[in-house]
Design an enzyme around this catalytic site. Structure first.
Site, short mmCIF file in Angstrom:
data_model
loop_
_atom_site.label_atom_id
_atom_site.label_comp_id
_atom_site.label_asym_id
_atom_site.label_seq_id
_atom_site.Cartn_x
_atom_site.Cartn_y
_atom_site.Cartn_z
N THR A 187 0.85 -1.17 0.00
CA THR A 187 0.00 0.00 0.00
C THR A 187 0.89 1.23 0.00
OG1 THR A 187 -1.48 1.30 1.39
CG2 THR A 187 -0.31 -0.45 2.48
N TRP A 449 -12.64 22.87 10.61
CA TRP A 449 -12.28 21.77 9.73
C TRP A 449 -13.29 21.68 8.60
CZ3 TRP A 449 -10.12 16.64 12.04
CH2 TRP A 449 -8.99 16.93 12.82
P1 AMP Z 1 -6.63 1.94 0.06
O1 AMP Z 1 -5.94 1.33 1.19
O2 AMP Z 1 -5.74 2.48 -0.98
O3 AMP Z 1 -7.68 1.04 -0.50
O4 AMP Z 1 -7.41 3.24 0.62
C1 AMP Z 1 -8.28 3.15 1.72
C2 AMP Z 1 -8.87 4.50 2.00
O5 AMP Z 1 -9.82 4.86 1.00
C3 AMP Z 1 -9.65 4.56 3.29
O6 AMP Z 1 -8.81 4.70 4.41
C4 AMP Z 1 -10.53 5.77 3.05
O7 AMP Z 1 -9.85 6.98 3.29
C5 AMP Z 1 -10.83 5.69 1.58
N1 AMP Z 1 -12.15 5.08 1.37
C6 AMP Z 1 -12.46 3.81 1.16
N2 AMP Z 1 -13.79 3.65 0.99
C7 AMP Z 1 -14.35 4.87 1.12
C8 AMP Z 1 -15.69 5.39 1.06
N3 AMP Z 1 -16.73 4.61 0.81
N4 AMP Z 1 -15.86 6.72 1.26
C9 AMP Z 1 -14.82 7.52 1.50
N5 AMP Z 1 -13.55 7.11 1.55
C10 AMP Z 1 -13.30 5.80 1.36
#
Ligand code: AMP
Length: 548
Positions: A187, A449
């Protein structure tokens, strides 16, 4: 505590939760559904045989328990087979993120200590250039979509299909400890090198069972059932394509693997193969909905799960207008990924589509076996009033237990037995979650914020806006101020004053404060996205800073 622990009778079988059991239970159904990829289509019996053949090929290549096997491929039947065969022989499947830079790909392959690499023709140039820097790699296996595989300087065992054809079609998959690592991937954080997360057989089996329940069992959420037709639009390297290939295989569902994502082709496959269920990040769905093929195609059969980033209201409205039933999920690489999903009661699901938009865009209810809290800086639960915000912290059986070979980073992820997501959210009285922003993306202005996601969603509702990103930029007086990048919808003019007037209506209705309106709204041709297609706010901030 002195609980009574099971004392097994002599000869009792202690059933381990292994990925092989997901496959074997799928075989039980005797389904006539197919796996489809390009010109290739075959049934579940062939899938089982091909997985056994691949296991034999891996064993012949010297792969055994504990070894790591990397895959660099588009979404394919081969990748699906590797999802099973690699962990089923006790090895670890490394889903290489093919969208990273060549340097980062090299870093992840070194760090994971890959021993065998399955590489598609399209990625040969990258891997050939890296080969000298990959001392752990002992061999390569070529994946090709052409009758004649591309020439390569790599030391390959041969081409995938030819090797499978020559291998035996049975394999006695052994039992082993369910806590063995099955998969790993990297990641990309906001700083430093990519970090490796890892998941065990037990974790993936529990995630699969739970996801199957969540996607099928509730009246208002009939997303994936045995007669559905599944096609991923989240790359298979991105958090196990959200775990759905395991669920679809367990259920014996027809599965369509689209290769490299090309929006027109995705829509054609939807039409021709009878696809009913797909998932993808909002930017990918946006591209699919707006491609030429989609214009005259009836998309009303499609159930779409979005997640990985917040869907904007503009996108969600567009999906509703096209008759698509959409759902929002929430999770992250560290969480396997599923944590929460849109949950509608049958009454809510029967409301007119436009009235369901708000309900479906929310980040949903935590699914079963997910303990999820929204806490303030002292670790106390915030009020469930949908206004108070805090950080989401979680516990479930399927969270990465750390970062591979980086215990200090793992210790930052975990705090007092809770995994810290780094996401800011509120929760309503029914326990429904709303992600407000990533902590790092919240705009801090004059002691207030502002959620960058909320601003994006509001701006996206202007008809001249196709895509939008909002970031905080440093400001001497206010600490930070929001800045919006806006991509105009096909052929339309966007004028920043009109957008400000558009935002004023939300100031008047009390949804945002006056100071949330960005002074700077820049019209751009495109918005940078990350390796998995999400808006890349880190890069946007860096580019803006470089320009100053
Ligand atoms: P990743 O590890 O690259 O898949 O990213 C994960 C991040 O994506 C999470 O920590 C959130 O910040 C964002 N994320 C995932 N799902 C959502 C959602 N439904 N709404 C808003 N942000 C999301």
């Amino acid at each position: 505590m002195n609980t009574r622990i099971i004392d097994p009778s002599a000869g009792a079988y202690q059933y381990p939760l292994l990925i092989k059991n997901l496959l074997l239970s799928g075989r039980r159904y005797g389904t006539d559904h197919e796996i489809v990829c390009g010109d290739r289509r075959y049934g579940y019996q062939s899938l089982n045989e091909r997985i056994a053949r691949l296991a034999n090929v891996l064993a012949d290549a010297g792969i055994g328990a504990g070894d790591t096997v990397a895959v660099l491929d588009w979404d394919s039947h081969r990748y699906l087979e590797a999802y099973f065969a690699v962990p089923m022989i006790g090895a670890v499947l490394h889903h290489v993120n093919i969208r990273l830079s060549a340097d980062q790909i090299g870093y992840t392959m070194q760090h994971a200590e890959d021993k065998l690499v399955l590489v598609h023709d399209d990625f040969l140039p990258i891997v050939e250039a890296l080969a000298d820097q990959l001392p752990s790699v002992e061999g390569y296996l070529q994946l090709s979509d052409e009758a004649q595989a591309a020439g390569t300087s790599l030391n390959t065992f041969g081409e995938y299909e030819a090797l499978l054809d020559a291998a035996a079609s049975d394999y006695d998959f052994p039992d082993f400890d369910e806590n063995s690592v099955a998969t790993t991937f990297y990641t990309t954080g906001t700083t430093g090198n990519p970090k490796g997360v890892f998941f065990s057989h037990r974790q993936l089996v529990l995630h699969t069972l739970n996801m199957a329940t969540t996607l099928a069992a509730y009246e208002g959420v009939p997303l994936l059932r045995s007669e559905d037709v599944y096609m991923p639009m989240t790359p298979m390297f991105h958090v196990h394509a959200w775990g759905v290939p395991y669920v679809a295989t367990m259920l014996g569902v027809k599965q369509v693997y689209p290769g490299r994502y090309e929006p027109n082709r995705l829509v054609r496959l939807y039409r021709e193969e009878g696809v009913t269920f797909s998932h993808g990040v909002p930017t990918v769905l946006q591209m699919v909905l707006n491609c030429d093929e989609a214009r005259d195609t009836d998309l009303g059969r499609w159930k779409l799960l979005t997640g990985g980033a917040a869907p904007t209201e503009g996108l969600v409205r567009q999906m509703a207008e096209r008759g698509i039933r959409f759902y929002t999920g929430y999770g992250m690489s560290e969480t396997c990924p599923l944590l929460s999903l849109t949950h509608l009661t049958p009454e809510q699901a029967a409301l007119p589509t436009t009235e369901q938009i708000g309900l479906r865009m929310r980040t949903g209810l935590p699914i079963a076996l997910v303990d999820l809290r929204v806490v303030d800086e002292e670790g106390r639960d915030v009020a469930a009033d949908d206004v108070s915000v805090g950080e989401v912290v979680v516990r479930t059986p399927w969270l990465t237990q750390g970062y591979y070979k980086e215990p200090e980073k793992g210790a930052e992820l975990w705090h007092g037995g809770w995994l810290r997501t780094g996401d800011v959210a509120s929760v309503n009285s029914q326990g429904v979650l709303q992600i407000r922003d990533r902590i790092k993306d919240v705009i801090k202005t004059g002691g207030e914020w502002i959620s960058s996601l909320l601003l994006e969603s509001l701006i996206s509702q202007h008809p001249a806006v196709a895509n939008v990103a909002v970031v905080g930029v440093p400001d001497e007086r206010w600490d930070e101020r929001p800045l919006a990048l806006v991509v105009p919808a096909g052929g339309r003019d966007v004028d920043s004053e009109a957008l400000k007037r558009h935002l004023m209506q939300y100031v008047e209705s009390g949804e945002i404060n006056k100071w949330a309106i960005p002074e700077q709204i820049r019209v751009v041709e495109s918005i940078p996205v990350t390796s998995v297609g999400k808006i890349n706010k880190k890069l946007i901030r860096e580019q803006l800073a470089a320009r100053h």
